[in-house]
Design an enzyme around this catalytic site. Sequence first.
Site, PDB file in Angstrom:
ATOM      1  N   HIS A  48      24.511  71.843  29.381  1.00 35.27           N
ATOM      2  CA  HIS A  48      24.034  70.507  29.070  1.00 35.27           C
ATOM      3  C   HIS A  48      23.813  69.559  30.133  1.00 35.27           C
ATOM      4  CE1 HIS A  48      23.775  66.772  26.735  1.00 35.27           C
ATOM      5  NE2 HIS A  48      24.868  66.361  27.569  1.00 35.27           N
ATOM      6  N   ASP A  50      22.412  66.427  31.540  1.00 38.82           N
ATOM      7  CA  ASP A  50      21.757  65.006  31.186  1.00 38.82           C
ATOM      8  C   ASP A  50      20.768  64.708  32.189  1.00 38.82           C
ATOM      9  OD1 ASP A  50      23.898  64.149  29.324  1.00 38.82           O
ATOM     10  OD2 ASP A  50      25.258  64.539  31.105  1.00 38.82           O
ATOM     11  N   ASP A 172      25.538  66.095  22.116  1.00 37.65           N
ATOM     12  CA  ASP A 172      26.227  65.015  22.796  1.00 37.65           C
ATOM     13  C   ASP A 172      25.966  63.537  22.384  1.00 37.65           C
ATOM     14  OD1 ASP A 172      28.031  64.221  24.742  1.00 37.65           O
ATOM     15  OD2 ASP A 172      26.548  63.988  26.341  1.00 37.65           O
ATOM     16  N   HIS A 422      20.149  60.290  25.728  1.00 41.59           N
ATOM     17  CA  HIS A 422      21.464  59.549  25.303  1.00 41.59           C
ATOM     18  C   HIS A 422      22.578  59.055  26.492  1.00 41.59           C
ATOM     19  CE1 HIS A 422      22.513  63.783  25.831  1.00 41.59           C
ATOM     20  NE2 HIS A 422      23.830  63.220  26.446  1.00 41.59           N
TER      21      HIS A 422
END
Length: 996
Positions: A48, A50, A172, A422
Site C-alpha cells: 500500500h 500512499d 485505506d 485519500h
Amino acid sequence: MILYVLLTVLIQIVCLIYASASSTKCGYESCHPVKDGYVNVHLIPHSHDDVGWVKTVDQFFYGTQSQIYAAGVIYIYDNVLKSVQKNKDRRFIYVESAFFWKWWQLQDAPERAALQNLVNNGQIQFTGGGWSMNDEAATNYQSIIDQMAWGLRKLNESFGDCGRPKMGWQIDPFGHSSEMASIFAQLGFDGVILGRIDYEDKETRVKNKSMEMVWRGSNSLGRKSDIFTSVLFNHYDAPAGFCFDVLCSDEALVDDVNSPEYNIDVKAEDFIFNHVQKAEKSFQTNNIIIPMGRDFAYQQAEGWFQNIDRLIQYVNQKETFNNTKYHLLYSTPSCYAAAVQKESKGILFSPLKTDDFFPYATDAYSFWTGFYTSRPTLKRFERIGNNFLQVCKQLYTITHMSSNQEHQLDVLRDAMGVMQHHDAITGTEKEVVAYDYARMLHLGIEHCENLSAHALSSLTDGKSQNFHSCLLTNISQCQFTENLNQFVITVYNPLSRPVRKYVRLPVTVEEYTVTDPNGEIVKSQIVRISNGVKKIIGRKSKTNLELVFEATNVPPLGFTSYYVKAGSGSQVTPEDVDFYTHFNNIHGTGIDINPSTGLVSQIQMNNVKLNLDQRFWYYNGNNAWTDEFSTKASGAYIFRPSSEVPLEPISETASFEIYRGQIVTEIHQTFNDYLTQVVRIYENELYIEFDWVVGPINIDGSFGKEVITRFSTPLKTNGTFYTDSNGRQLMKRIRNFRPTWNLTVKEAESSNYYPVTSKILIRDEERDVEFAVLTDRAEGGSSLIDGQIELMILRNTISDDQLGVGEALIELAYDRPIVARGSHYIIVGPMTNSTTTVSSIEHEVSTQKLLDSWIFLSEVSEYSFQDYRASHTMQFSGLQRSLPNNIHILTLEPWTQGNYLLRLEHNFEPDLDPILSRSVTIDLEDLFTTFDIEEIHETTLGGNQWLEENERLAFKTTFQSDVLEFDRQSEESDKYIIRLDPMQIRTFIICIKPKL
C-alpha cells in the site's frame, strides 16, 4: 483540398486501428486452481503506497527523507520485478498508477519487457488502477472518474487487455460511498475489496457471516450498479507475526529440520489457528482472503516471497489442521472473487446493501469525521483545479490542438489525479506535503493556461494573444485588472447549455464601461470589498473596490468577450443610510435582517417564506489530556468535541453595513475579529449567497477550535436530512441511526456528521418545503437538531489524533494561522406543488458552481472597442445547439491515437422532477461546430474497454426480488442517436473530422 482528403483518410485509418485492437487472453485463466473440500486461503502480496502522506510524492517514490519514513517506492517496483520472475507461482498486485508511471518512465526495454511478460501471464496484476487510491468522502464524482480513467488509460497503453484491472482495491479510504460503488460497476469491475468499515458494522458482519455482499451503488441505476463487495477481516496488513520486510521485525520462517532455528511448524499452526480460522468463520464460502503486505511493503521483496513460499509449501503438504483441510495459494483480488462466484454460484445470503459506509469509526470515541473539513483551502483549490481541467480539455479538443501539446494537459491531469488520494484532498497529510500538493496543482494550472491561451487565440483572431487567469480573486486581488484602464474579459462556459455568470473583479477606478459583443453597454456596478477580505493575511492589493456585471447567455462550450474601459458608467454603490432590513430581487428572492442583532431573521424564495437564524459557533476540540472516557483527540482525521464545553457561540450579534445596487445587494456582517460574512442577493438569481471569511483563529489555550455555521429553521424534519454522495445522488440520513446495525451513540455530534461534497438539505413533508445549503467545496455537515443544518468550515486542533500524520492540524500561512474564505448558497422552495421544483433549481445552481464559467483576461491597450470587435471574434459556441437542462457533456478530451473521449451524463434521479427526470434522446450528428464525428464506439466508464466486450461476474443475494443481469444498452437505430436514462453516464471513443 488534397491535404484535406489525405487528413480524412488518415483519421479513418487511425480509427480503424484503434477499434480493431485485439485482446490477449489472461486474467482468470492465470488464477491458481482452488480445491474442493478445502478452505482455500487466498494470499494477496501487495504494497500500500500512499501518493503522499507524511512525505511528498517524490520523497516516497525516491526514498528520500528516510528519517521521516524509510520508504522508497522505486525499490519496491525494482525488487518485486526480480522476485516474481524467480517463481512462476508467485503473484503480486500493483494499485496506484501514479507511482507505476513514474517507475515505468525510468525503465529500459528489458525491464519493460519483463514486466509485460509478468502481466501477460497473470503473475502481476493491476488492481484498482486509478492514478491514486481515491478518497470517497471529499471527492467529486467527476474528479473520481477522471483520475480512474487517467490511470486506466496508462495501463491500457502499456499492457493492453492484460493490464486492465477487474477489481477495486479500496483498502485505506476512511469510509466508502455509494457513488464510488456505482462508478466501479460502470467501470466494468467484477468487485471491490474494502479495508475500513465502522467497528460496529464489522462486528455485526463478522457475527452474521456477511463480510461479502452485493452492494447496489445507485438505486436509480438499479442492478446495473450492483457490485460484489468483500471486507478484509483484519485490515490490509499481513497477520501479526507474518510481515517479512525491512519495515518489520517478525521472525523469518525456517523449514530446515536440522536447524536449531526450525519454526515452520509452530508458525504455520499460529497462522492457521490464530488468523485463518478466526477469519473463515466470517465468510460465506470456503474461500477467504488474507492480505500479505502493509504500507510500503516489499522493499525487501525476495525475503517476503521466500517466507510465503515456505508457508504455502508446509501447510499444503500437511493439509489438515484439527480435522479441517486447508489449501494456501498465491492469489489476487480478482482470482478470489472468481472463486467465491464459482463456489456460491453467484448467490450470497447477505442482504443487498443499498446505503453507504459513512461515517467511519474505529471505536465509540473515534469517528473519522474531521477530515471532511480538514484543510478547507486545499479542498477549494482542488475544486478550482477540476473546473479548469475540464475547460482546458474542452478547448484542446475544440481547436484540434496538436498531440505534441498534450503533455502540457497531462501535468494538470497528473496533479488532479494525485489530489484525489485519500491523504491529499482529505487534509490528512503533513503540512509540508499539503504545500507540495498545492505546488503540483498550481504548476498544472499554469501549463493548462498556456494551452488555453493558445486555443482561445486561434478562436478569436488566429494570432498569439495573451489570455490570463486571476487565481487570487478569492482574496479580491488581481494585478491585471488593478493596473490596467482597459482590458477584455472573456467568459468561457464549460456547460452544455447557455448560462449567465456574475463577473466580479477587483479594480481601482470608481467608474467603468462594460461593452458586449454587440456594442451594447452592459449594466455594471462597483461594490466595496468587505473588511474581512481586505484583512486576509498575504493580500497585497490596495484596492477596496470590485467591478460586478452579469454576463448573459454565454454559449455552451463557448465564450463571450466583454470590453471594459475605465470611465463613465458604473459608480460606487453608496451605503444605504436608511438601514432597510428587507431586501429582494426581481424574482422575489429576499432576506430580512434583524436590525438589533445584525443577523438574518427571514428569507423568501420560490413563494416560500421561512424564518431563519444563521450564525457561527465553534466546537472546542478534545485534546484528550483530561478526558475521562478516552485518550482520543480531535485531529486531522477525528472530529471529537470536548466533553467539558463542547460548543460555544462566536457572537450573538453582528455589526453590519448595507449596500444596495441594481445588480447585487450586500449585507456586510462582522461577528468578531476573525469572522466576517457578506450576504448577497443577485438581481437574477434564485439563491442567496453567504460569503464567509474566517481566521486567523487564535490557537492559544486548552482547546482547538472547529468553526461551524448553523442555519436554524422552524421546519419539522423528524431527525432526517439528506447529503449528496460525491456530488451526485442524494443519501438519506437519520440522526442516531444506521440502516444495517444498532448504533451505539456516545459521541452525539461526531457520530452524526457526514461528508457534504456539494449539498445538504432538510425537508418538511407536511409543509412541502425543502431547505438546502450548497457548498463550494467538501465540508462536514449534519442536522443535529430538527430544522437545523450545520456545516464545519475551518478547524485547527492542538493535538494529534495519533492516526499517523504525526502533527496537530495547525495550518499556517505567512507564519500565521490560516484564513479561509468560502460561500454557501441557500435555496428554499416547494418540493412538489410547483411548476419548478426546488430540486431542479438546486441542480442548476450546483452544476454551475461545480463547472463555473472561467474568466480570462486580455490586455488591449492598443485597441478601441470598434477596432477590437473588427479584428477579433467576441462570441463563440462549441455546440450547434444546446443540450437539455438534464443532459451534460461530462467529458470531452483527447484520448489515444488520434481519438477523443466523450462522456454524456443524465444528472437527474428518477421521480425528482416531473420533466427533468425523464429519459432523453439526443442527436450527436452535427452537434459540434468545429468538427464532425466520423466514428463512435461505446466503452465502459473508464474508456479502456469496448462496452460489448465487458463481461462481469454476476452476483446476487437471496434477498433480491429482481434477477441480476448485466444487459447492454440497446443499440440505437442511428449511431448518432443516444438515449440517456436518469443518472446514466455513457462513454464513447470518437474519431472526428475537423470542419473547414
